[in-house]
Design an enzyme around this catalytic site. Structure first.
Site, short mmCIF file in Angstrom:
data_model
loop_
_atom_site.label_atom_id
_atom_site.label_comp_id
_atom_site.label_asym_id
_atom_site.label_seq_id
_atom_site.Cartn_x
_atom_site.Cartn_y
_atom_site.Cartn_z
N GLN A 71 13.65 137.62 16.16
CA GLN A 71 14.03 137.19 14.83
C GLN A 71 14.00 138.36 13.84
OE1 GLN A 71 11.77 135.54 16.74
NE2 GLN A 71 11.92 133.32 16.45
N GLN B 276 19.50 138.20 16.61
CA GLN B 276 18.95 136.85 16.45
C GLN B 276 18.63 136.61 14.98
OE1 GLN B 276 15.79 135.83 19.14
NE2 GLN B 276 15.21 133.99 18.01
N ASP B 277 19.05 135.42 14.48
CA ASP B 277 18.77 135.02 13.09
C ASP B 277 19.38 135.96 12.07
OD1 ASP B 277 17.33 133.05 14.32
OD2 ASP B 277 15.40 133.56 13.46
N ASP C 259 21.14 131.80 17.46
CA ASP C 259 20.99 131.11 16.17
C ASP C 259 21.40 132.00 15.00
OD1 ASP C 259 19.82 129.23 17.84
OD2 ASP C 259 17.78 129.70 17.24
N ARG D 147 22.85 124.48 18.14
CA ARG D 147 21.80 123.64 18.73
C ARG D 147 20.93 123.11 17.60
NH1 ARG D 147 17.02 127.27 21.38
NH2 ARG D 147 17.02 129.04 19.95
#
Length: 591
Positions: free
Chosen positions: A383, A405-406, A427, A495
């Protein structure tokens, strides 16, 4: 070990990180405590009685909330009917019957009483939390603690604005404004709780004590208000399944939502060389300041006019924050790849995900155009946020947002992205704003071994929040490195991070890297019947819906009327604020 978010619990799966001791806060913390004390002492509307009512509930423990032994007064029919609309009716009754004036109030008055009561509960929590600032804390604990203070302060502002609006005492807000502010306050509390999940010891225990029941009270407040503005319908049906009163505000000839002023519209439409800045940032010293942080500090607080900050071409290695008091700031650069704001914060440095952002903005009216924002931490550091926005009426135009990520944290409130390129892996667009992406390119990158790509992870936690991610006329693409590995790397549209996750793709191109199932489970069957995932008239090799998931919450949208609910004009009520920014947009499904 899989360091990704793991499942549906309040802890979102972030890894535990060793704590190191940090010094106690300096004089600024003591000044903040004094300020907070003055704020609490100045709160009107019978705050002492309200706090006492909450403390009665807290002292009994969660398991006995709602028992007859707690209720000091019998609830009226108005209170009983009002609380039946909430997700936590026992807490609703027990708090309202103790609140001064509620016993004699009708259902309409209970709406603003609920907002008032929640405002005062947040005020009490903020004061209590500030009192433990001098406790010894490790780096992670200090970061999570400071995040919670910031988020509680933001919630105070949002609930205060809501109270002014629902009582009719000024401010000029609308029902949709209040829904947005209450939804954001609930998201703030959720974010605070997530940040504390990896904290251990006295700090966590003290914070949990101060924050007890706050999420439930905010949820109840949101439910009571949401149902009060529905079509006189108090049946308890979640707001996303009911028709809401729409303002029908017309758009101008270019299709701009009207929440953007004519001046701001011109600022976004005219070429960069023609823009006139209030403040210029240049690394070579040929500007007002050499750093962007200095420019932000110099900008006036609570400005009602647009403050324009020009960032000349160059790479600026800074971690930036536009706080809630820095309103109506517009930042523009010399173009994607020319003006670059870069940072490398990540969770392995004992930061919360919330705190890893290279550029964070919560000041209302935030505009960003013609820049690149990057978090270069890389996939190995998991993250690591490039851009985080919790600003209401925010616009991001012609920007690159780059990470793994993120990458992009659309945290809360109303946001609009136009002609942006967003790069990431796991994500990479996540959060709980009400946000529309239009004419954007979303690039999935090659992730770490054994990882799957997910474009979105939307974390709507409450059915009454007016939030979600809408992607309209976008292109869902793969970077060259992923394209070469697409046979071994699965990429999904999203998701469900939280129970009521909501994402819609409309009229968008999808490349052949998209998995035929389209969507990925979070953890087994979690949220599959409560989420809202929709696809409307998408195209391209990845847009075929024949092999899509068969979840109860997934739908292939066929009716334009249903798809229209997620357009700029109806989902973020952009016709009332986007025209002032000058960014081009489609108010409906098409021009």
């Amino acid at each position: 070990m899989d360091y990704d978010r793991l499942g549906p619990s309040e802890h979102d799966g972030r890894i535990l990180i060793p704590h190191t001791n940090t010094p106690a806060p300096d004089q600024r913390c003591r000044k903040r405590k004094l300020l907070l004390l003055l704020t609490v002492l100045s709160v009107i509307l019978l705050s002492v009685s309200a706090v006492s009512a909450v403390l009665v509930i807290r002292s009994k423990g969660r398991g006995t909330v709602g028992s007859e032994s707690i209720i000091k007064k019998k609830p009226t029919q108005a209170i009983s009917r009002t609380c039946r609309r909430t997700r936590y009716p026992s807490l609703c009754i027990n708090s309202l019957v103790q609140f001064p004036g509620a016993i004699k109030a009708g259902e309409r008055d209970l709406v603003h009483i609920s907002v008032n009561m929640t405002f005062q509960r947040v005020s009490h929590a903020l004061y209590g939390a500030s009192a433990i600032a001098n406790l010894e804390m490790g780096t992670m604990a200090r970061t999570a603690y400071n995040d919670c203070l910031e988020l509680l302060e933001d919630s105070m502002d949002q609930l205060g604005q809501s109270l002014v609006t629902v009582t009719g005492s000024g401010g000029g807000g609308s029902g949709e404004d209040v829904l947005t502010w209450l939804s954001a306050a609930l998201t703030n509390q959720d974010t605070c709780t997530e940040g504390l999940a990896d904290v251990r010891g006295q700090v966590k225990n003290e914070m949990e004590r101060e924050l007890q029941y706050l999420t439930e009270m905010m949820s109840n407040c949101l439910a009571i208000f949401a149902r009060s503005i529905s079509d006189k319908d108090f049946s308890g049906v979640p707001i996303q399944n009911r028709r809401r009163l729409l303002s029908g505000i017309p758009t101008d000839e270019s299709g701009f939502p009207s929440w953007i002023s004519k001046r701001d519209r011109r600022l976004l439409q005219i070429p960069v060389p023609a823009l006139r800045a209030d403040i210029t940032v240049s690394k070579d010293g040929n500007g007002t300041y050499k750093t962007i942080a200095e420019a932000i500090k110099a900008a006036p607080e609570k400005s009602t006019r647009r403050i324009v900050i020009y960032i000349k071409a160059g790479r600026y290695d800074e971690n930036l924050k536009v706080g809630r008091k820095k309103t109506n700031l517009m930042f523009y650069g010399d173009g994607k790849g020319k003006t670059i704001i870069a940072g490398g914060r990540n969770i392995f440095q004992n930061f919360t995900t919330f705190h890893t952002a290279t550029f964070a903005a919560t000041g209302a009216g935030f505009i960003l155009r013609d820049v690149t924002v990057e978090n270069w931490a890389g996939p190995d550091n998991h993250q690591a946020v490039a851009l985080r926005i919790g600003a209401d009426h925010a616009v991001v135009y012609k920007c690159n947002i780059i990470g793994y990520q993120d990458t992009l944290y659309v945290h809360s409130q109303r946001q609009f992205f136009r002609e942006c390129d967003v790069y990431g892996t796991v994500d990479f667009i996540f959060g709980n704003a009400a946000v529309v992406f239009q004419n954007c390119n979303l690039y999935a990158r090659k992730p770490m071994p054994m990882q799957k790509n997910t474009v979105t992870a939307q974390n709507r936690k409450d059915p009454n929040q007016n939030t979600g991610i809408s992607l309209h006329n976008c292109r869902i693409l793969a970077t060259p490195d992923l394209q070469a590995s697409k046979a071994s790397v699965a990429t999904y549209l999203g998701r469900p991070w939280k129970l009521y996750s909501r994402v819609v793709y409309m009229l968008s191109y999808m490349g052949d890297h998209i998995h035929p199932a389209g969507w990925l489970e979070w953890n087994s069957t979690f949220a599959l019947d409560t989420l809202y995932y929709g696809e409307y008239m998408n195209y391209g090799p990845g847009g075929a819906v024949g092999q899509r998931v068969k979840w109860p919450g997934y739908r292939v949208i066929t009716a334009p009327e249903e798809a229209s609910r997620f357009t700029v004009s109806k989902f973020i009520y952009g016709s009332s604020w986007l025209p002032s920014t000058g960014v081009a947009f489609m108010a409906g499904l098409s021009l």
